[in-house]
Design an enzyme around this catalytic site. Sequence first.
Site, short mmCIF file in Angstrom:
data_model
loop_
_atom_site.label_atom_id
_atom_site.label_comp_id
_atom_site.label_asym_id
_atom_site.label_seq_id
_atom_site.Cartn_x
_atom_site.Cartn_y
_atom_site.Cartn_z
N ASP A 195 -7.22 48.66 28.81
CA ASP A 195 -6.53 47.64 29.60
C ASP A 195 -5.72 48.27 30.74
O ASP A 195 -4.68 47.77 31.12
CB ASP A 195 -5.60 46.82 28.70
CG ASP A 195 -5.02 45.60 29.41
OD1 ASP A 195 -5.61 45.17 30.42
OD2 ASP A 195 -3.98 45.09 28.96
N GLU A 242 -3.20 38.26 25.12
CA GLU A 242 -2.34 39.40 25.50
C GLU A 242 -1.37 39.06 26.61
O GLU A 242 -0.21 39.47 26.59
CB GLU A 242 -3.23 40.58 25.90
CG GLU A 242 -2.48 41.90 26.11
CD GLU A 242 -2.01 42.12 27.53
OE1 GLU A 242 -1.27 43.09 27.78
OE2 GLU A 242 -2.38 41.30 28.43
N HIS A 268 -2.58 40.92 38.19
CA HIS A 268 -2.04 39.56 38.03
C HIS A 268 -2.02 38.77 39.35
O HIS A 268 -1.19 37.88 39.52
CB HIS A 268 -0.63 39.60 37.45
CG HIS A 268 -0.56 40.10 36.04
ND1 HIS A 268 0.62 40.16 35.33
CD2 HIS A 268 -1.53 40.56 35.20
CE1 HIS A 268 0.38 40.64 34.11
NE2 HIS A 268 -0.92 40.89 34.02
#
Length: 507
Positions: A346, A318, A420
């Site tokens: 998610d 993904e 991230h």
Amino acid sequence: MILLVTQTLLGFVLATKTDEVIQSIKTLVESAPFKAESYKKLAELSDTIGPRMWGSQSLLDAEDWLLNVIQKDFPDAKKEALKPFKSWKRGEEYLTLYEPRQVPQKLKVIGLGLSEPGTVKAEVIVVRDWNELNAVSKQVKGKYISQQIKDKIVLISFDWTGYSTTKDYRTQGPSVVAALGAKALLIKSIASDSMQTPHTGFTSYNGTRIPAAAISTEDAEMLWRMQQRKQKIVVELSLKSETFTGQGHNVIAEIKGSQYPEQILLMGGHLDSWDTGAQTGANDDGGGVLVCYEALRVLKALNIPIKRTIRFIAWSGEEMAQADKGAVQYADAHAAENHILALENDDGSTKAVGFGFTGSLAAKRQIKTLINLYLPELYKVWSDDGSMADTIPLGNKGVPMIRNIVNDTLTRDFYFTYHHSSADSVSMMNPDHMDSNVIAIASIMYLVADAEHTLPKFFKQRLQFSRFQSTCKQKRAIQLDYEIVKQNIKSNYMKLEEIANIQLLRN
């Protein structure tokens, strides 16, 4: 009269049965051996294997680890091999500030995924947004150029207004500034907050390829202040990376339906992650994967027949957002199967508060009715907001999409503080909040899988647009061909009602 009474009593009995099942799900998750189990498994995955870049050995190890965990309860669980794909591996990276500092200063930096490698030492020009970038550019013979940008490193230091409004600086920025003559791009991390934790993510190129990286929000603001003082800023950026052909798998397990096994409800998350820290991928999206798996395990533990098949999937790829990622390959390989709902987890695993849903008008009503009847505590039901990156390939085939909504601000400031970055770790996860998502997902999957009526897919066309100009004497359902409608949707979040000024009339 007897028939009516019988129907009423039968309806009462069915409602009572469903209430009892939903309560059993809650009881199971809140008791041993299920309590905090998704958190425990996540901690083991994150501690033992760590970050899991697409195509990496770590991701292959994670797939084996997950399959081994699942096969203890689902012996038929399997890995489905993906076709070989192009992936990207990070190498050594650094960013050094030379001016206006008297002593060179190392700054924290993280290369953007798929970035071009290279080393560039140059003056920096800071802009705040696209408008400021346009202001220092001019069009000459049909091309935009900028003497202020030529041969420099551009830093885009934007204000946080939410992910959807700022991610384009990361995905499109390198090509835009390269076309203006820039040698490299730096972006302020796409994050609501930061503690010197640069946030990465994939980028893309259309034309000249230049090195592209993210720096912390703090350092981006520092460089902006330097420019405001008219201080010359010089940095050296060095990014090393390589591309390679990778291998990977989707991991799948399921509970076969007792009455309509060919009708499939899919739920899952993506097992791959970024590589910014020792535990990156705990929240995004290891937690999502393991919450969905625990939901499947709880449904099996109920030991009752469920009419339709409920399938768990751990998607691969993904984060790189490539056209051949695991979700696309799954949708293609399973195109002949009848998926009636696809759920992706998610958006993090803070406390569950509701659901977002994308589907036909009739399907929305059915979902909202089930939630209102049996899950009133999950009061948020957002229409046309159920699609996510890994369910869209199925949504493009007409499959309704749903996602769990968790407690956060509208711009998801908690989630994007860690997103991230190296701060995405087990330490930010809450076992009770993860359990609340296990309950929510297991419950909605059961309700749809065991419902009397199958969830309808997207509309089929039967009326011409011109017929909307006349006044309808009776309210009726207007069906639109999803394959035609989707060509007109610029965004998966655009409401169908906005297309060609069509009004969807309720039954």
